[in-house]
Design an enzyme around this catalytic site. Structure first.
Site, PDB file in Angstrom:
ATOM      1  N   LYS A  33      15.697  -2.200  -3.464  1.00  0.00           N
ATOM      2  CA  LYS A  33      15.498  -3.039  -4.644  1.00  0.00           C
ATOM      3  C   LYS A  33      15.082  -4.451  -4.221  1.00  0.00           C
ATOM      4  O   LYS A  33      14.154  -5.031  -4.774  1.00  0.00           O
ATOM      5  CB  LYS A  33      16.823  -3.096  -5.403  1.00  0.00           C
ATOM      6  CG  LYS A  33      16.926  -2.897  -6.829  1.00  0.00           C
ATOM      7  CD  LYS A  33      16.404  -1.739  -7.586  1.00  0.00           C
ATOM      8  CE  LYS A  33      15.238  -0.973  -7.093  1.00  0.00           C
ATOM      9  NZ  LYS A  33      15.153   0.397  -7.482  1.00  0.00           N
ATOM     10  N   CYS A  46      -2.784   4.564 -12.302  1.00  0.00           N
ATOM     11  CA  CYS A  46      -3.788   4.503 -13.360  1.00  0.00           C
ATOM     12  C   CYS A  46      -3.202   4.970 -14.704  1.00  0.00           C
ATOM     13  O   CYS A  46      -2.270   5.752 -14.744  1.00  0.00           O
ATOM     14  CB  CYS A  46      -4.951   5.403 -13.006  1.00  0.00           C
ATOM     15  SG  CYS A  46      -5.669   5.007 -11.424  1.00  0.00           S
ATOM     16  N   GLU A 103      11.483  -4.504  -2.816  1.00  0.00           N
ATOM     17  CA  GLU A 103      10.477  -4.231  -3.850  1.00  0.00           C
ATOM     18  C   GLU A 103      10.124  -5.468  -4.670  1.00  0.00           C
ATOM     19  O   GLU A 103       8.953  -5.725  -4.908  1.00  0.00           O
ATOM     20  CB  GLU A 103      11.033  -3.208  -4.856  1.00  0.00           C
ATOM     21  CG  GLU A 103      10.765  -1.779  -4.545  1.00  0.00           C
ATOM     22  CD  GLU A 103      11.209  -0.868  -5.688  1.00  0.00           C
ATOM     23  OE1 GLU A 103      12.403  -0.910  -6.064  1.00  0.00           O
ATOM     24  OE2 GLU A 103      10.370  -0.132  -6.199  1.00  0.00           O
ATOM     25  N   HIS A 131      24.159   0.664  17.255  1.00  0.00           N
ATOM     26  CA  HIS A 131      23.205   1.477  18.018  1.00  0.00           C
ATOM     27  C   HIS A 131      21.803   0.886  18.009  1.00  0.00           C
ATOM     28  O   HIS A 131      20.840   1.573  18.291  1.00  0.00           O
ATOM     29  CB  HIS A 131      23.190   2.912  17.482  1.00  0.00           C
ATOM     30  CG  HIS A 131      24.520   3.584  17.583  1.00  0.00           C
ATOM     31  ND1 HIS A 131      25.092   3.925  18.797  1.00  0.00           N
ATOM     32  CD2 HIS A 131      25.425   3.920  16.632  1.00  0.00           C
ATOM     33  CE1 HIS A 131      26.285   4.466  18.588  1.00  0.00           C
ATOM     34  NE2 HIS A 131      26.502   4.465  17.286  1.00  0.00           N
ATOM     35  N   ARG A 180       2.877   0.342 -15.454  1.00  0.00           N
ATOM     36  CA  ARG A 180       2.644   1.334 -14.399  1.00  0.00           C
ATOM     37  C   ARG A 180       1.998   0.703 -13.171  1.00  0.00           C
ATOM     38  O   ARG A 180       1.939   1.320 -12.121  1.00  0.00           O
ATOM     39  CB  ARG A 180       1.728   2.446 -14.920  1.00  0.00           C
ATOM     40  CG  ARG A 180       2.356   3.298 -16.007  1.00  0.00           C
ATOM     41  CD  ARG A 180       1.311   4.162 -16.677  1.00  0.00           C
ATOM     42  NE  ARG A 180       0.729   5.112 -15.781  1.00  0.00           N
ATOM     43  CZ  ARG A 180       1.037   6.393 -15.702  1.00  0.00           C
ATOM     44  NH1 ARG A 180       1.948   6.879 -16.509  1.00  0.00           N
ATOM     45  NH2 ARG A 180       0.451   7.190 -14.851  1.00  0.00           N
ATOM     46  N   TRP A 228      -5.586   1.678 -10.665  1.00  0.00           N
ATOM     47  CA  TRP A 228      -4.811   1.261  -9.486  1.00  0.00           C
ATOM     48  C   TRP A 228      -5.575   1.818  -8.304  1.00  0.00           C
ATOM     49  O   TRP A 228      -5.649   3.037  -8.126  1.00  0.00           O
ATOM     50  CB  TRP A 228      -3.412   1.861  -9.600  1.00  0.00           C
ATOM     51  CG  TRP A 228      -2.419   1.368  -8.594  1.00  0.00           C
ATOM     52  CD1 TRP A 228      -1.731   0.181  -8.614  1.00  0.00           C
ATOM     53  CD2 TRP A 228      -1.957   2.069  -7.428  1.00  0.00           C
ATOM     54  NE1 TRP A 228      -0.883   0.113  -7.542  1.00  0.00           N
ATOM     55  CE2 TRP A 228      -1.001   1.252  -6.791  1.00  0.00           C
ATOM     56  CE3 TRP A 228      -2.253   3.298  -6.856  1.00  0.00           C
ATOM     57  CZ2 TRP A 228      -0.348   1.620  -5.635  1.00  0.00           C
ATOM     58  CZ3 TRP A 228      -1.599   3.667  -5.690  1.00  0.00           C
ATOM     59  CH2 TRP A 228      -0.658   2.833  -5.097  1.00  0.00           C
ATOM     60  N   LYS A 248       4.662   2.274 -11.141  1.00  0.00           N
ATOM     61  CA  LYS A 248       5.867   2.905 -11.690  1.00  0.00           C
ATOM     62  C   LYS A 248       5.902   4.395 -11.410  1.00  0.00           C
ATOM     63  O   LYS A 248       6.940   4.968 -11.120  1.00  0.00           O
ATOM     64  CB  LYS A 248       5.913   2.656 -13.205  1.00  0.00           C
ATOM     65  CG  LYS A 248       7.143   3.214 -13.883  1.00  0.00           C
ATOM     66  CD  LYS A 248       8.363   2.415 -13.496  1.00  0.00           C
ATOM     67  CE  LYS A 248       9.654   3.015 -14.010  1.00  0.00           C
ATOM     68  NZ  LYS A 248      10.806   2.441 -13.289  1.00  0.00           N
ATOM     69  N   GLU A 254      19.752   1.709  -1.405  1.00  0.00           N
ATOM     70  CA  GLU A 254      19.138   1.343  -2.680  1.00  0.00           C
ATOM     71  C   GLU A 254      19.151  -0.183  -2.874  1.00  0.00           C
ATOM     72  O   GLU A 254      18.194  -0.759  -3.393  1.00  0.00           O
ATOM     73  CB  GLU A 254      19.871   2.068  -3.825  1.00  0.00           C
ATOM     74  CG  GLU A 254      19.403   1.739  -5.225  1.00  0.00           C
ATOM     75  CD  GLU A 254      17.920   2.016  -5.484  1.00  0.00           C
ATOM     76  OE1 GLU A 254      17.252   2.639  -4.647  1.00  0.00           O
ATOM     77  OE2 GLU A 254      17.428   1.561  -6.531  1.00  0.00           O
ATOM     78  N   ASN A 268      -7.570   9.870 -14.096  1.00  0.00           N
ATOM     79  CA  ASN A 268      -6.415   9.600 -13.224  1.00  0.00           C
ATOM     80  C   ASN A 268      -6.341  10.716 -12.198  1.00  0.00           C
ATOM     81  O   ASN A 268      -6.587  11.879 -12.539  1.00  0.00           O
ATOM     82  CB  ASN A 268      -5.106   9.638 -14.025  1.00  0.00           C
ATOM     83  CG  ASN A 268      -4.902   8.396 -14.854  1.00  0.00           C
ATOM     84  OD1 ASN A 268      -5.737   7.498 -14.860  1.00  0.00           O
ATOM     85  ND2 ASN A 268      -3.792   8.353 -15.565  1.00  0.00           N
ATOM     86  N   GLY A 269      -5.952  10.386 -10.977  1.00  0.00           N
ATOM     87  CA  GLY A 269      -5.816  11.419  -9.948  1.00  0.00           C
ATOM     88  C   GLY A 269      -6.786  11.146  -8.810  1.00  0.00           C
ATOM     89  O   GLY A 269      -7.351  10.052  -8.703  1.00  0.00           O
TER      90      GLY A 269
END
Ligand code: AGP
Length: 609
Positions: A486, A2, A489, A505, A27, A72, A604, A482, A96-97
């Site tokens: 990436k 948010c 995502e 394994h 965001r 969001w 974000k 990473e 927000n929160g």
């Protein structure tokens, strides 16, 4: 996540709010809304993009005071009724929160006759505020907000308007970022300084358990007992241009291309090649404390956690400090065995990741010294840590972290060398070699960028793959992690990052001729080992894409495609290989037509648990 914006001044509020909300689009959000005071409070909101919100606001909407929000979804679906602002007769609130006790408050307010229009936790704030101002006594907006936040459990950044006090905007904060921007005859609120860059660089960061009022000419900050708090404004160094696309098709591509500069900015003024030293004035650790350090715990999430794995290898090799890397979201619920002579290092580009903040608070309760590595000046983590080591990567808008990741790696190299020299684990000459290598990185990254066409071709060739594997050993293991993160995502391809020796394994069972395997095979003491792992997957018919040094003439015999990086110091090659994998993901997502800067379901800055 948010976003909050607020404006009060002599200008036209709607375009200012819309513009500021646009700066927060990166965001991630699913709905948006604004309230403007135009004689009375007018609220417009929609489940959709900011463009759609703009279309439903009548053109002649006047008013020079307003608040806005991008939501969001956490409580309640992304529907218009759940979008903010939320209203309770004459009061408008954006938040927000997460309000953890919202069900209990909702029940109480329902019994008092309040009718709820949404499924959100935020709506309880609006009604509770109304009750604390009107239902109870005749409180002002500020007093009502002070009473309200005392009853809230959870996290919040709040901005509120009240139609009977039209010349003010009230705010409150706990565990969710909030900043006030200072203009000329106009002031602002925002959850993120990026929203303010068009209007002002002068800001005041609001701390936890503070509330206050913003008026066109003044800002008042109080603690919850009503004591005045005075705080000097800070100047933000980021430029508006840095937060815009500058001709690139996507922010992510721009940010990948900024890495020669962002890395340079991160190490500027700290490295002495002559003396083999790294000077970190921001490190508040005395030499004797550094010598006594027995253990370090790195706490982070996502990409920052991947950087942390490399950090572990560096601290152990260069500084002789046993290091654990913890996933922040798990650490906070585990029973860590920590003590005072240990160091906690929090890595978070945003400085606002709720899980990381909570984990750092928990480690501080054991008396550990803490260092934060972050990219955002004034972010919450900077107030929770003893020392702050800033990466100087500039604003990162693309949801997928790129330049902040490589800047984190640089910060970790610098910290490891600094600690290693102070503890006498590495010599001046060893440090010099590394420093020379770090200084060469910007030019070497530029070389990778100049020949990105080969990476693009490779990405297009495998863009329709269903699964991808990324493998590496030792320093290249975090690079593999990473690379896989990436790719998943932004291209939505299932990708696994694996320590190459672990394949046999279990995961080897998934390797078929349809699975591209990216092997990070830069020169170093595990090079022969990764060649064996490459042979293992080749024997299962996989197509292998190797990331290898320019001067490696042998690798082509074993793999299908080679993506080249300039040869470097073994410890530093992860930076270069990571840039190659960022481009591979970017061009794969581009070929698939994905929403690169705003991938589905992601945000974000993850400010909720
Ligand atoms: C990175 O591409 C991701 N978007 C995500 O994993 C991110 O690294 C994670 O949420 C941690 O964020 P932070 O660095 O701001 O704490």
């Amino acid at each position: 996540m948010c976003g909050i914006v607020g404006y009060i001044g002599d200008g036209h509020a709607v375009p200012i709010l819309i513009d500021s909300l646009r700066m927060l689009e990166y965001r991630g959000y699913d709905s948006a809304g604004v309230t403007v005071f135009n004689g009375s409070l007018e609220t417009y909101k929609i489940a959709g993009r900011i463009k759609e919100l703009e279309n439903i606001i009548p053109e002649n909407t006047k008013g020079s005071i307003g608040i806005g929000h991008t939501r969001w979804a956490t409580h309640g679906k992304p529907e218009t009724k759940n979008a903010h602002p939320h209203i309770s007769s004459g009061i408008s609130v954006v938040h927000n929160g997460i309000i953890e006790n919202y069900l209990e408050l909702k029940e109480r307010l329902t019994d008092l006759g309040y009718e709820f229009q949404s499924d959100t936790d935020t709506e309880v704030i609006a009604h509770l505020l109304h009750f604390n101002m009107n239902g109870n006594s005749n409180n002002s907006l500020l007093d009502g907000l002070a009473e309200t936040v005392k009853e809230l459990k959870g996290s919040y950044a709040i901005a509120a308007l009240y139609d009977k006090e039209p010349g003010i905007m009230a705010f409150a904060r706990k565990d969710s970022p909030l900043v006030v921007g200072l203009g000329n005859g106009s002031n602002y609120t925002a959850s993120d300084v990026t929203a303010l860059l068009k209007h002002t660089k002068k800001v005041i960061f609001i701390n936890d358990d503070e509330i206050g009022l913003v008026k066109p000419e003044t800002v008042e900050i109080y603690d919850l007992e009503g004591h005045t708090i005075s705080r000097d404004p800070e100047t933000i160094e980021w430029t508006l241009e840095a937060a815009e696309k500058a001709g690139y098709e996507h922010f992510m591509l721009k940010e990948i291309h900024e890495q020669p500069t962002s890395i340079q900015d991160t190490f500027a003024g700290k490295l002495s090649e002559l003396e083999g030293t790294v000077t970190l004035k921001e490190l508040y650790l005395k030499p004797e404390e550094i010598k006594r350090l027995r253990r370090a715990t790195i706490i982070a999430c996502g990409t920052s956690w991947n950087a942390g794995i490399l950090g572990k290898y560096l601290f152990e090799k260069l500084a002789g400090i046993h290091t654990d890397v913890e996933t922040a979201s798990e650490f906070r619920y585990s029973n860590p065995v920590l003590c005072g002579e240990e160091l906690t290092i929090a890595i978070t580009q945003s400085g606002e990741t709720a899980d990381t903040l909570a984990a750092v608070r928990s480690s501080s309760s054991y008396g550990c010294r803490s260092i934060a590595i972050t990219n955002v000046v004034g972010s919450t983590i900077t107030r929770e840590s003893d020392s702050v080591l800033y990466t100087r990567a500039g604003p990162e808008i693309g949801v997928a972290a790129t330049k902040t990741f490589t800047a984190q790696l640089i910060a970790l190299y610098m910290l490891a060398i600094n600690l290693g020299r102070a503890r006498g684990v590495i010599s001046a000459n060893e440090a010099k070699d590394l420093i020379v290598g770090i200084k060469r990185l910007p030019g070497q990254i530029q070389k990778i960028l100049n020949r990105k066409e080969a990476i693009k071709e490779c990405a297009i060739q495998f863009a329709e793959s269903r699964d991808y594997f990324f493998i590496g050993r030792y320093l290249n293991f975090p690079v593999a992690l990473e690379g896989a993160l990436k790719l998943k995502e932004i291209s939505y391809i299932h990708a696994e990052g694996y320590a190459a020796g672990e394949l046999k394994h279990g995961p080897l069972a998934l390797i078929t001729e349809e699975t591209p395997v990216v092997a990070i095979a830069t020169k170093g003491h595990t090079y022969e080992k990764i060649l064996s792992n490459i042979k293992e997957v080749k024997a299962r018919d996989a197509t292998v894409i190797a990331v290898a040094d320019d001067d490696d003439t042998e690798i082509e015999k074993y793999v299908d495609v080679v993506l080249r990086v300039p040869s470097s110091h073994e410890l530093l090659s992860p930076v270069l290989s990571s840039v190659v994998l960022q481009l591979l993901s970017y061009y794969t997502a581009l070929a698939k037509g994905c929403s690169i800067d705003k991938p589905r379901n992601l945000a974000k800055s993850v400010t909720v648990e």
